[in-house]
Design a protein around this motif. Structure first.
Motif, PDB file in Angstrom:
ATOM      1  N   THR A  46     -52.411   0.748 -56.949  1.00 17.08           N
ATOM      2  CA  THR A  46     -52.654   1.849 -56.020  1.00 17.08           C
ATOM      3  C   THR A  46     -52.380   1.441 -54.575  1.00 17.08           C
ATOM      4  OG1 THR A  46     -54.980   1.212 -55.919  1.00 17.08           O
ATOM      5  CG2 THR A  46     -54.415   2.995 -57.410  1.00 17.08           C
TER       6      THR A  46
ATOM      7  N   PRO B 229     -58.899   6.542 -61.222  1.00 16.82           N
ATOM      8  CA  PRO B 229     -59.702   5.322 -61.131  1.00 16.82           C
ATOM      9  C   PRO B 229     -61.034   5.506 -61.851  1.00 16.82           C
ATOM     10  CG  PRO B 229     -59.275   6.282 -58.961  1.00 16.82           C
ATOM     11  CD  PRO B 229     -58.875   7.285 -59.980  1.00 16.82           C
TER      12      PRO B 229
ATOM     13  N   ALA C  51     -46.530   2.255 -53.609  1.00 12.55           N
ATOM     14  CA  ALA C  51     -47.675   3.151 -53.763  1.00 12.55           C
ATOM     15  C   ALA C  51     -47.948   4.015 -52.536  1.00 12.55           C
ATOM     16  CB  ALA C  51     -48.939   2.376 -54.148  1.00 12.55           C
ATOM     17  N   THR C  52     -46.914   4.358 -51.763  1.00 14.04           N
ATOM     18  CA  THR C  52     -47.149   5.326 -50.690  1.00 14.04           C
ATOM     19  C   THR C  52     -47.226   6.715 -51.308  1.00 14.04           C
ATOM     20  OG1 THR C  52     -44.819   5.778 -50.339  1.00 14.04           O
ATOM     21  CG2 THR C  52     -45.778   3.944 -49.096  1.00 14.04           C
ATOM     22  N   ARG C  53     -47.732   7.649 -50.516  1.00 15.34           N
ATOM     23  CA  ARG C  53     -47.879   9.004 -51.014  1.00 15.34           C
ATOM     24  C   ARG C  53     -46.516   9.605 -51.367  1.00 15.34           C
ATOM     25  NH1 ARG C  53     -52.058  12.475 -51.258  1.00 15.34           N
ATOM     26  NH2 ARG C  53     -51.724  14.687 -50.900  1.00 15.34           N
TER      27      ARG C  53
ATOM     28  N   LEU D 243     -66.321   9.582 -58.728  1.00 20.36           N
ATOM     29  CA  LEU D 243     -67.015   9.997 -57.504  1.00 20.36           C
ATOM     30  C   LEU D 243     -66.926   8.901 -56.442  1.00 20.36           C
ATOM     31  CD1 LEU D 243     -68.607  12.332 -56.322  1.00 20.36           C
ATOM     32  CD2 LEU D 243     -70.695  11.205 -57.045  1.00 20.36           C
ATOM     33  N   ARG D 244     -66.937   7.658 -56.879  1.00 16.89           N
ATOM     34  CA  ARG D 244     -66.883   6.550 -55.926  1.00 16.89           C
ATOM     35  C   ARG D 244     -65.460   6.247 -55.486  1.00 16.89           C
ATOM     36  NH1 ARG D 244     -68.300   1.243 -57.648  1.00 16.89           N
ATOM     37  NH2 ARG D 244     -67.750   0.621 -55.550  1.00 16.89           N
ATOM     38  N   ASN D 245     -64.496   6.435 -56.378  1.00 25.37           N
ATOM     39  CA  ASN D 245     -63.156   5.932 -56.098  1.00 25.37           C
ATOM     40  C   ASN D 245     -62.085   6.995 -55.935  1.00 25.37           C
ATOM     41  OD1 ASN D 245     -63.837   3.106 -56.268  1.00 25.37           O
ATOM     42  ND2 ASN D 245     -64.129   3.458 -58.443  1.00 25.37           N
ATOM     43  N   ALA D 246     -62.373   8.236 -56.308  1.00 25.63           N
ATOM     44  CA  ALA D 246     -61.312   9.240 -56.243  1.00 25.63           C
ATOM     45  C   ALA D 246     -61.760  10.519 -55.563  1.00 25.63           C
ATOM     46  CB  ALA D 246     -60.812   9.545 -57.653  1.00 25.63           C
ATOM     47  N   CYS D 247     -62.974  10.555 -55.040  1.00 24.91           N
ATOM     48  CA  CYS D 247     -63.467  11.777 -54.413  1.00 24.91           C
ATOM     49  C   CYS D 247     -64.029  11.463 -53.035  1.00 24.91           C
ATOM     50  CB  CYS D 247     -64.598  12.393 -55.242  1.00 24.91           C
ATOM     51  SG  CYS D 247     -64.059  12.981 -56.829  1.00 24.91           S
TER      52      CYS D 247
ATOM     53  N   GLN E 187     -56.879   5.879 -50.160  1.00 26.79           N
ATOM     54  CA  GLN E 187     -55.855   4.897 -50.512  1.00 26.79           C
ATOM     55  C   GLN E 187     -55.238   5.200 -51.868  1.00 26.79           C
ATOM     56  OE1 GLN E 187     -58.409   1.490 -49.976  1.00 26.79           O
ATOM     57  NE2 GLN E 187     -57.313   0.830 -48.155  1.00 26.79           N
ATOM     58  N   VAL E 188     -56.079   5.597 -52.828  1.00 24.65           N
ATOM     59  CA  VAL E 188     -55.558   5.928 -54.152  1.00 24.65           C
ATOM     60  C   VAL E 188     -54.606   7.117 -54.045  1.00 24.65           C
ATOM     61  CG1 VAL E 188     -56.196   6.810 -56.426  1.00 24.65           C
ATOM     62  CG2 VAL E 188     -57.477   4.944 -55.429  1.00 24.65           C
ATOM     63  N   GLN E 189     -54.877   8.023 -53.098  1.00 26.92           N
ATOM     64  CA  GLN E 189     -53.982   9.161 -52.894  1.00 26.92           C
ATOM     65  C   GLN E 189     -52.736   8.758 -52.104  1.00 26.92           C
ATOM     66  OE1 GLN E 189     -54.280  12.352 -54.050  1.00 26.92           O
ATOM     67  NE2 GLN E 189     -56.037  11.645 -55.209  1.00 26.92           N
ATOM     68  N   GLY E 190     -52.649   7.501 -51.709  1.00 27.02           N
ATOM     69  CA  GLY E 190     -51.472   7.044 -50.981  1.00 27.02           C
ATOM     70  C   GLY E 190     -51.423   7.542 -49.549  1.00 27.02           C
ATOM     71  N   LEU E 191     -52.544   7.991 -49.003  1.00 26.26           N
ATOM     72  CA  LEU E 191     -52.541   8.482 -47.627  1.00 26.26           C
ATOM     73  C   LEU E 191     -52.387   7.306 -46.660  1.00 26.26           C
ATOM     74  CD1 LEU E 191     -55.440  11.044 -47.979  1.00 26.26           C
ATOM     75  CD2 LEU E 191     -53.028  11.551 -47.699  1.00 26.26           C
TER      76      LEU E 191
ATOM     77  N   PHE F 121     -57.019  17.024 -42.384  1.00 23.70           N
ATOM     78  CA  PHE F 121     -57.585  16.997 -43.736  1.00 23.70           C
ATOM     79  C   PHE F 121     -57.505  15.584 -44.309  1.00 23.70           C
ATOM     80  CE2 PHE F 121     -57.674  17.942 -48.322  1.00 23.70           C
ATOM     81  CZ  PHE F 121     -58.731  18.821 -48.373  1.00 23.70           C
TER      82      PHE F 121
ATOM     83  N   ILE G 269     -60.574  13.006 -45.485  1.00 19.11           N
ATOM     84  CA  ILE G 269     -60.673  12.289 -46.764  1.00 19.11           C
ATOM     85  C   ILE G 269     -60.906  10.804 -46.493  1.00 19.11           C
ATOM     86  CG2 ILE G 269     -59.467  11.645 -48.886  1.00 19.11           C
ATOM     87  CD1 ILE G 269     -57.833  14.204 -48.618  1.00 19.11           C
TER      88      ILE G 269
ATOM     89  N   GLN H 105     -53.922  -0.832 -52.838  1.00 17.77           N
ATOM     90  CA  GLN H 105     -55.118  -1.199 -52.087  1.00 17.77           C
ATOM     91  C   GLN H 105     -55.248  -2.709 -51.933  1.00 17.77           C
ATOM     92  OE1 GLN H 105     -57.498   1.408 -54.855  1.00 17.77           O
ATOM     93  NE2 GLN H 105     -58.812   1.429 -53.075  1.00 17.77           N
TER      94      GLN H 105
ATOM     95  N   ASN I 291     -64.212   8.764 -47.762  1.00 14.94           N
ATOM     96  CA  ASN I 291     -64.092   7.729 -48.789  1.00 14.94           C
ATOM     97  C   ASN I 291     -62.712   7.095 -48.679  1.00 14.94           C
ATOM     98  OD1 ASN I 291     -64.030   6.092 -51.003  1.00 14.94           O
ATOM     99  ND2 ASN I 291     -64.682   7.647 -52.468  1.00 14.94           N
TER     100      ASN I 291
ATOM    101  N   ARG J 105     -61.464   4.570 -50.126  1.00 15.22           N
ATOM    102  CA  ARG J 105     -60.829   4.199 -51.408  1.00 15.22           C
ATOM    103  C   ARG J 105     -60.072   5.376 -51.988  1.00 15.22           C
ATOM    104  NH1 ARG J 105     -65.662   1.412 -52.034  1.00 15.22           N
ATOM    105  NH2 ARG J 105     -66.581   3.327 -52.798  1.00 15.22           N
ATOM    106  N   ALA J 106     -60.707   6.555 -51.945  1.00 15.86           N
ATOM    107  CA  ALA J 106     -60.043   7.738 -52.487  1.00 15.86           C
ATOM    108  C   ALA J 106     -58.776   8.021 -51.703  1.00 15.86           C
ATOM    109  CB  ALA J 106     -60.981   8.939 -52.443  1.00 15.86           C
TER     110      ALA J 106
ATOM    111  N   ARG K 250     -57.122  17.711 -61.285  1.00 14.90           N
ATOM    112  CA  ARG K 250     -56.313  17.486 -60.089  1.00 14.90           C
ATOM    113  C   ARG K 250     -55.133  16.574 -60.394  1.00 14.90           C
ATOM    114  NH1 ARG K 250     -59.651  14.304 -55.989  1.00 14.90           N
ATOM    115  NH2 ARG K 250     -58.636  12.436 -56.753  1.00 14.90           N
ATOM    116  N   GLU K 251     -55.384  15.496 -61.153  1.00 18.72           N
ATOM    117  CA  GLU K 251     -54.334  14.501 -61.349  1.00 18.72           C
ATOM    118  C   GLU K 251     -53.362  14.869 -62.465  1.00 18.72           C
ATOM    119  OE1 GLU K 251     -53.921  11.968 -59.270  1.00 18.72           O
ATOM    120  OE2 GLU K 251     -55.693  12.557 -58.127  1.00 18.72           O
TER     121      GLU K 251
ATOM    122  N   PHE L 189     -56.667  17.347 -53.050  1.00 19.44           N
ATOM    123  CA  PHE L 189     -56.144  16.080 -52.545  1.00 19.44           C
ATOM    124  C   PHE L 189     -54.664  15.869 -52.851  1.00 19.44           C
ATOM    125  CE2 PHE L 189     -60.264  13.370 -52.184  1.00 19.44           C
ATOM    126  CZ  PHE L 189     -60.748  14.292 -51.291  1.00 19.44           C
ATOM    127  N   ARG L 190     -54.192  16.391 -53.980  1.00 16.75           N
ATOM    128  CA  ARG L 190     -52.789  16.191 -54.324  1.00 16.75           C
ATOM    129  C   ARG L 190     -51.879  17.189 -53.628  1.00 16.75           C
ATOM    130  NH1 ARG L 190     -51.153  11.423 -55.433  1.00 16.75           N
ATOM    131  NH2 ARG L 190     -52.588  10.404 -56.820  1.00 16.75           N
TER     132      ARG L 190
END
Lengths: 369, 510
Positions: free
Chosen positions: B313, B346, B332-334, B350-354, A247-251, A234, A238, B315, A242, A244-245, B423-424, B366-367
């Motif tokens: 984040t 962010p 910023a690790t999970r 749609l571009r940065n979080a999905c 990375q933001v989730q820290g994966l 999964f 992700i 990145q 994407n 970026r998404a 979600r967040e 995702f979380r």
């Protein structure tokens, strides 16, 4: 309005509901299928332009690939490397990487297996076989894993890197087979020493094919479970959709990329092992058979779905198995099959633009109508 | 009231009559008529999705209206092609700049001409440009690369370009969204001067009431594709306009603030990193975020806010400094984000979080998808838990979707933002890092999101709000920092915050 009058209405509603649930899933099957048929049609035009009969061509493919026990044996012998090479494309593809150098991992995996085979001649044969397979998988995994690492750590384009590294791999194999690991007895065709009889992989019971086909099926099922049923798969999806998404989730994107590319490479290396242990009996230039490249087409036709890889690999193996007969009967060069594969591939790539565009595949389309 | 089709100085009027535009079953524009007299400054108000862009695209010939007529300078015209609009001297200034950054202003102007020759005689072009600029009420430096111009100057250049091309009817699409308040006022004052002189007619798309009342002569308001009101600006109150725009009086909830005990949570010290262009550096010396506060980071787009978000984040690589959370180093690790309960929103979700090709249900997972029992990481994906999570978030945050299995990319912007917000914000959230959360959303979505942010703050969440919308920063923040050229250049508590002063620091004059 009477109650009786409303029953057909409800029936229609259920049909719409079924379709609205079914059609979005059908998209992943119907589009590649339509693309494949379009590929058949385009190739038929090509044959007509050459003054040959498309009907005769497809009849010969059927005859040589699927009509008898003998032709099935011919087809199945090609299924194992195609399936494993396709996984080398499909697994990285889940992370958005287009790796097209599986051929290199097959060749090096075969070499590693053959060299290990000469070293383990004194061990029990079961253990020896396991060590050979592991050696092939390890070298294949390192080879393709390195491409993943170059991509994620240094931004090197993985498609070009994997293609060029396939050439390096072939050159390395030739070097070792003609040099340090050459069996002095192999005169016309430089090869490594032939494997001991106990290390050879035989045919499966009831099926006229070696155990590599079984390994390919198991590998596909395992990969499907990895992608569809585990959190790792999964997370990879992700990151592939994407980054970026992810990375933001820290994966751990870097670890996922390296892990999936290395696993894909390991399967290609396993294909090399089976080519050596079940088919050729030693490592030599016969390993460079192009399975790594046809595997790309298999993976794309299967939409990188490991379970779909199996039937697609059988289909294309049948086409490849028929190339000799077509050459003899239709007076066509054996590269004709490559033309066919190229045409299908282009159309498959074109069809990628259709996903999410056709309204018949959206739930809303069926609910409204 | 008499309408003039064309002024003596050349401005032309445009009238749209009964314009309707359908996309399939969806009616984007429903029988809209507006009349923009020559030499007027006309504002077009409406929420996102009200049909403003559709209307101007029909006027400019990008869309072909399903039905309706268009009169340009009193004559009926058929906008079959954007070229027709150009030949009729209709021009448009887009929200984002369309200049070539590496070329000078002069070069940009000359190449923008449709009849620019294949070989350009720069000396004679330059003479003609200077003569043209002498007739303009404002100017920009012609010999510098556009990339060195400030945003306000770029926007002025965009308008000059339209005049240079000889266009007499200009559509401005939210022209001030990338400007500081002072720059916005300056540009709009010049535009107004040009309309009063009868040089041009202007139709400005906006959602800022202040710009309408300060600069426009007339206003037309659209809601859900319909014309719902308008007239002379000096005869309308802001209250009337906003009611027409929203449908009813907007439900501004009383956002009460509860103070909680403030503890420092997130600190950045001596952070050094490269910016996106790789040419400038980001230098953040000392920023501390406390629980129960909203720390607003104001700044004009492209001054390091995006990079700051990327640093937070994980990145973007840093070359020095430290980020700590609750006194511990943070990478910023999970696992760290989960342990410290840090969440991110962010910009442009749609571009940065999905993952746009994955389903709504999957995106909502995702979380939680890898949360094992007892805080560990699960190996097997639990499809039922993902489905339950999706249903509860879709209900709880009113996400409108045909089905949880639909691709998230098929949802409208507001619904994507609500989904990501759900979600967040679910579960414990101690730190929330937000970037432009309301960009491109309609009024109701904006209101919901701001309410949720204040709620989170009141319950003790530390919120870092990075926003290019100064009004949003002023409305929500407890403390404000200004970023300019990659540094934090100004800090003030909300009590002493002054828009003019913040604007000066945003523009780099402090």
């Amino acid at each position: 309005m009477s109650t009786i009058g409303r029953i057909p209405d409800q029936d229609r509603l259920t049909a719409a509901q079924i379709l609205s649930g079914l059609m979005p899933r059908a998209e992943a099957v119907l589009i590649p299928l339509a693309a494949l048929l379009a590929g058949f049609a385009a190739f038929s035009l090509f044959l007509l332009a050459l003054g040959k009969s498309p009907a005769e061509f497809y009849a010969l493919v059927w005859k040589a690939g699927f009509s008898s026990a003998f032709s099935w044996q011919n087809t199945l012998s090609r299924v194992s490397p195609l399936v494993l090479a396709a996984l080398c494309v499909a697994l990285p593809a889940r992370l958005g990487l287009v790796v097209i150098g599986g051929e290199g991992a097959i060749v090096l995996g075969g070499l590693a297996a053959a060299v290990t085979g000469t070293a383990v001649a004194n061990l029990p044969s079961g253990l020896g076989m396991v060590l050979m397979a592991l050696a092939g998988m390890a070298l294949g995994g390192l080879w393709i894993g390195a491409i993943g690492a170059l991509r994620i750590k240094r931004g090197v384009n993985e498609t070009i890197a994997s293609l060029l590294m396939a050439y390096i791999a072939i050159a390395l194999m030739n070097h070792f087979v003609e040099g340090p690991f050459r069996d002095p007895a192999s005169l016309n065709k430089p090869s490594t020493a032939p494997l001991a009889e106990g290390l050879r992989v035989g045919d499966m019971p009831f099926v006229a094919a070696h155990w590599g086909v079984f390994a390919g099926v198991v590998a596909c099922v395992l990969c499907w479970i990895l992608i569809e049923r585990t959190t790792l798969g999964f997370a990879a999806r992700i990151a592939g959709d994407n980054v970026r998404a992810a990375q933001v989730q820290g994966l751990p994107v870097a670890r996922l990329v390296i892990g999936f590319t290395a696993l894909g490479g390991a399967f290609a290396g396993l294909a090399g092992y089976f080519e050596v242990a079940a088919v050729h009996g030693s490592a030599n230039a016969s390993l460079i058979a192009g399975y790594g490249y046809t595997g790309i087409l298999v993976a794309f036709l299967a939409r990188h779905n490991p379970l779909a890889i199996l039937p697609v690999a059988v289909l294309l193996a049948g086409f490849e198995a028929s190339s000799g007969l077509i050459q003899r009967r239709m007076d066509l060069p054996d590269a004709t099959i490559l033309v066919f594969e190229g045409m299908v591939f282009i159309i498959i790539l074109l069809s990628e633009t259709l996903y999410g565009r056709l309204r018949i595949f959206t739930p809303g389309f069926w609910e409204q109508s | 009231m008499t309408r003039i089709d064309k002024t003596a100085a050349g401005a032309i009027g445009v009238e749209a009559i009964n314009m309707t535009m359908r996309f399939g079953d969806f009616t984007a524009l429903d029988n809209v008529s507006i009349n923009i007299g020559a030499g007027t400054f006309h504002a077009l108000l409406g929420e996102n999705g009200a049909g403003k862009s559709t209307l101007v695209k029909c006027i400019m010939g990008f869309y072909h209206a399903t039905s309706g007529q268009l009169l340009v300078a009193g004559r009926e015209e058929h906008m079959t092609d954007p070229k027709v609009a150009q030949s009729l001297r209709l021009g448009m200034v887009y929200q984002h700049f369309t200049l070539v950054p590496s070329l000078t202003a002069a070069e940009n102007l000359v190449i923008s001409r449709a009849d620019a020759p294949a070989v350009i005689d720069w000396r004679s072009e330059r003479r003609r440009l200077d003569a043209f600029m002498a007739t303009m009420p404002f100017s920009v430096p012609l010999d510098q690369p556009v990339s060195r111009l400030a945003a306000g100057e770029k926007q002025k250049l965009e308008i000059l370009k339209q005049l240079y091309l000889g266009n007499r009817f200009l559509i401005l699409d939210e022209p001030t969204s990338v400007l500081t308040p002072a720059e916005a006022d300056e540009v709009l004052t010049h535009v107004r001067g040009l309309t009063q002189a009868g040089e041009i007619t202007v139709l400005m798309i906006t959602h800022k009431f202040r710009e309408v009342t300060a600069f426009a002569d007339e206003v037309s308001i659209l809601r859900r594709g319909k014309y719902v009101g308008g007239g002379r600006v000096d005869e309308m109150s802001i209250d009337e306009m906003s009611r027409a725009m929203m449908g009813e009086a907007p439900q501004i909830s009383e956002r009460t603030r509860h103070e909680t005990d403030r503890q420092p949570i997130l600190t950045l010290r001596g952070i050094r990193a490269q910016d996106r262009s790789g040419l400038k550096s980001i230098e953040i010396d000392d920023v501390t975020l406390h629980s129960g506060e909203i720390l607003g980071i104001a700044g004009i787009s492209g001054n390091g806010q995006m990079e700051l978000m990327e640093i937070l984040t994980g990145q973007r690589r840093t070359f020095g400094g430290s980020i700590t959370v609750n006194g511990r180093p943070y990478a910023a690790t999970r696992a760290e984000a989960r342990a410290h309960e840090i969440r991110y929103l962010p910009e442009e979700p749609l571009r940065n979080a999905c993952a746009p090709r994955m389903s709504v249900a999957e995106n909502l997972a995702f979380r939680m998808f890898d949360e094992g029992r007892g805080g560990g990481t699960a190996f097997w994906k639990d499809g039922r838990a993902i489905a339950r999570n999706a249903v509860s978030l879709i209900d709880g945050f009113r996400v409108k979707t045909t089905s949880p299995a639909a691709r998230i990319a098929s949802l409208s912007g507001g619904n994507v933002q609500r989904a990501v917000l759900g979600r967040e914000l679910t579960g414990g959230v101690r730190v929330l890092i937000v970037s432009n959360p309301c960009f491109g959303l309609d009024f109701n979505a904006v209101s919901t999101i701001r309410d949720r942010l204040i709620d989170a703050r009141n319950s003790g969440t530390a919120i870092l709000l990075i926003s290019e919308d100064l009004d949003e920063i002023m409305e929500l923040s407890d403390r404000i920092l200004v970023m300019s050229e990659g540094r934090v250049t100004y800090e003030t508590p909300i009590a002493t915050a002054n828009v003019a002063e913040i604007g000066q620091h945003m523009a780099g004059h402090g």
